[in-house]
Design a protein around this motif. Structure first.
Motif: not given
Length: 164
Positions: A14-40
């Motif tokens: 699994c080459d990461g759970t970070v979507d680097t294209s979503a840097l401009d997403r709404d910060p209030d949106e709950y971001d899925p993909g928290l894998f390692v201890a509440q981290h991406h």
């Protein structure tokens, strides 16, 4: 940069759970993909980017390699790092805090964390059981339950009710 065997194996699956294209997403949106201890989990290409932001890389990081961040959209990052022996540590670029090894059961090494993660996902036991609950949100592993009325969150273990 040589990666510890545990990290190389994880990134090959699994080459990461970070979507680097979503840097401009709404910060209030709950971001899925928290894998390692509440981290991406960082993709291999972003590990170098995070590592190079710490100014004097050798003095800040030493042998530690950043492996996960709390929120990739919000730099300066804080997150988790791994050393050549597989030990996990917390770091904070904002506070200038170099990696500090973790001591909590289930979090001391990446291997220990992955084993504890498998145990809580399959048996709902072990050092990661209790507190936050593993579930699925938008097809990704997210520790919940989620606040608010976002997309449905479904717990992995059936004894915990879903949110919608």
């Amino acid at each position: 940069m040589n990666l510890p065997a545990e990290l190389a194996m994880l990134l090959s699956a699994c080459d990461g759970t970070v979507d680097t294209s979503a840097l401009d997403r709404d910060p209030d949106e709950y971001d899925p993909g928290l894998f390692v201890a509440q981290h991406h989990l960082l993709p291999l290409t972003e590990i170098g980017a995070v590592r190079s932001t710490a100014g004097s890389t050798k003095e800040f990081w030493g042998a530690w390699i950043p492996v996960a961040v709390a929120d990739y959209a919000l730099a300066p990052w804080s997150g988790l790092a791994i050393d050549p022996d597989g030990r996990l540590a917390e770091f904070s670029l904002a506070d200038g805090e170099p990696p500090s090894p973790l001591a909590a059961p289930g979090y001391r090494t990446l291997t220990e964390f992955i084993e504890a993660l498998a145990e809580v996902l399959t048996q709902d036991t072990g050092p990661l059981a209790g507190g936050v609950i593993p579930g699925l949100h938008r097809g990704a592993l997210v520790w919940g339950p989620l606040p608010g009325d976002g997309a449905p969150w479904m717990p992995v273990q059936p004894q915990v009710g879903p949110t919608a």
